[in-house]
Design an enzyme around this catalytic site. Structure first.
Site, PDB file in Angstrom:
ATOM      1  N   LYS A   1       0.871  -1.045   0.002  1.00 57.82           N
ATOM      2  CA  LYS A   1       0.064  -0.121   0.002  1.00 57.82           C
ATOM      3  C   LYS A   1       0.946   1.079   0.033  1.00 57.82           C
ATOM      4  O   LYS A   1       1.700   1.433   0.861  1.00 57.82           O
ATOM      5  CB  LYS A   1      -0.948   0.002   1.252  1.00 57.82           C
ATOM      6  CG  LYS A   1      -1.977  -0.916   1.366  1.00 57.82           C
ATOM      7  CD  LYS A   1      -3.251  -0.435   0.378  1.00 57.82           C
ATOM      8  CE  LYS A   1      -4.519  -1.345   0.740  1.00 57.82           C
ATOM      9  NZ  LYS A   1      -5.237  -0.894  -0.088  1.00 57.82           N
TER      10      LYS A   1
ATOM     11  N   LYS B   1     -13.071  -6.108  -7.184  1.00 61.55           N
ATOM     12  CA  LYS B   1     -13.547  -6.445  -5.954  1.00 61.55           C
ATOM     13  C   LYS B   1     -14.797  -7.045  -5.940  1.00 61.55           C
ATOM     14  O   LYS B   1     -15.967  -5.863  -5.914  1.00 61.55           O
ATOM     15  CB  LYS B   1     -13.308  -5.079  -4.859  1.00 61.55           C
ATOM     16  CG  LYS B   1     -11.956  -4.847  -4.768  1.00 61.55           C
ATOM     17  CD  LYS B   1     -11.548  -3.616  -3.887  1.00 61.55           C
ATOM     18  CE  LYS B   1     -10.210  -3.557  -3.412  1.00 61.55           C
ATOM     19  NZ  LYS B   1      -9.530  -2.686  -4.376  1.00 61.55           N
TER      20      LYS B   1
END
EC number: 4.2.1.113
Length: 321
Positions: free
Chosen positions: A134, A236
């Site tokens: 991230k 997702k």
């Protein structure tokens, strides 16, 4: 005879989980369990705060209405709320034997930036070495240095990076400046580096770093198009909709030569095992992005292989229907 049950659950999260500048203290969601004759199917409905448009309360209202109608013999259409559509469609797919049992439990491990920690995780990984970092949570320069360090320390490593649209064009350039150009081809992709697609495209042109679309897939004006610098789409399902819609998006990406990566929205172990099955079925050549179970304090109903987290069974869930 049909039976439908709905359960509500809550799991404490790791103290360090921050989403869109808000700390996620618990993960809250719902399960639906459908039974007909001797068959049964489960699905998870867990809108992700800060990312899903629907709240858990809205999802619960839609889910209960659907479950009651189905139990009474109707064939109600799937609700339009993405998390509800995905969870119900998973339960139906299990019920009717349409979700293959084979699962891809490989996960691109989430890396905090410590090469030694990542070495240990990757040592046990068969085949290609892929990890995720991230970026965009700290200074862009720091992110660039961490990524460069990892790529330098592990010569066969491919990194997936996720910025969640955190950077201005200037910050994105500051990041790239600290990544050796010789290593940039081993950045498998950087998800949505900038706030706009145009700025992200420009970043890729200027740096040679491939990008992937994630949030863009859920915007009304998004179209699947092959374009320079775009290597992948990150899907997702909890934020996307039904299993059928996920299938359509994967097919659209593959038709253009793009990788499609099935990715977690921090589902429970039950939801993650279903995502692993979806990934093995629809994207068998691509390691999914499902390394999120360690953010939680427990597993629910179904175990993730080799997880040592304690298991919470059905009896401990709150029945709503």
């Amino acid at each position: 005879m049909r039976v439908s049950q709905v359960y509500r659950w809550q799991i404490p999260m790791d103290a360090g989980v921050v989403l869109r500048e808000r700390r996620l203290k618990t993960r809250d969601g719902l399960f639906i369990r459908l039974q007909e004759d001797e068959r049964e199917g489960w699905g998870e409905i867990s809108p992700l705060p800060g990312f899903s448009n629907e709240t858990l309360e809205e999802a619960q209202t839609a889910l209960l209405a659907w479950a009651q109608a189905w139990r009474d013999g109707a064939e109600p259409p799937l609700p339009t709320l993405p998390s509800v559509a995905f969870g119900i469609s998973c339960a139906q797919a299990e019920l009717y034997g349409e979700l293959p049992q084979a699962a891809d439990y490989r996960a691109a491990p989430l890396c905090s930036g410590d090469p030694d920690e990542l070495f240990a995780k990757l040592a046990a990984m068969p085949g290609e070495k892929v990890a995720k970092v991230k970026v965009g949570l700290w200074e862009a320069v720091r992110d660039g240095m961490v990524v460069n360090l990892l790529l330098e320390a592990i010569p066969d490593l491919q990194l997936r990076l996720d910025a969640n649209r955190a950077w201005t064009p200037l910050k994105a350039q500051q990041f790239a400046k600290y990544v050796n150009p010789a290593y940039r081809q081993r950045i498998a992709f950087l998800e949505e580096p900038c706030k706009t697609r145009e700025d992200s495209r420009a970043f890729s042109r200027e740096t040679g770093i491939a990008i992937a679309w994630d949030e863009s897939l859920r915007e009304a004006d998004f179209r699947f198009v092959a374009e320079p610098g775009v290597r992948a789409v990150v899907i997702k399902p909890t934020l996307t909709g039904s299993v059928q819609k996920v299938q359509q998006q994967v097919a659209a990406a593959h038709a253009l030569g793009l990788s499609a990566v099935i990715s977690s929205s921090i589902e429970s172990s039950l939801g993650l095992t279903q995502l692993a099955r979806v990934a093995a079925w629809l994207t068998p050549q691509t390691i999914p992005g499902l390394d999120t179970l360690a953010l939680m304090s427990a597993q629910l109903v179904r175990p993730w292989p080799e997880s040592t987290l304690p298991m919470i069974n059905i009896d401990a869930l709150e029945p709503l229907l």
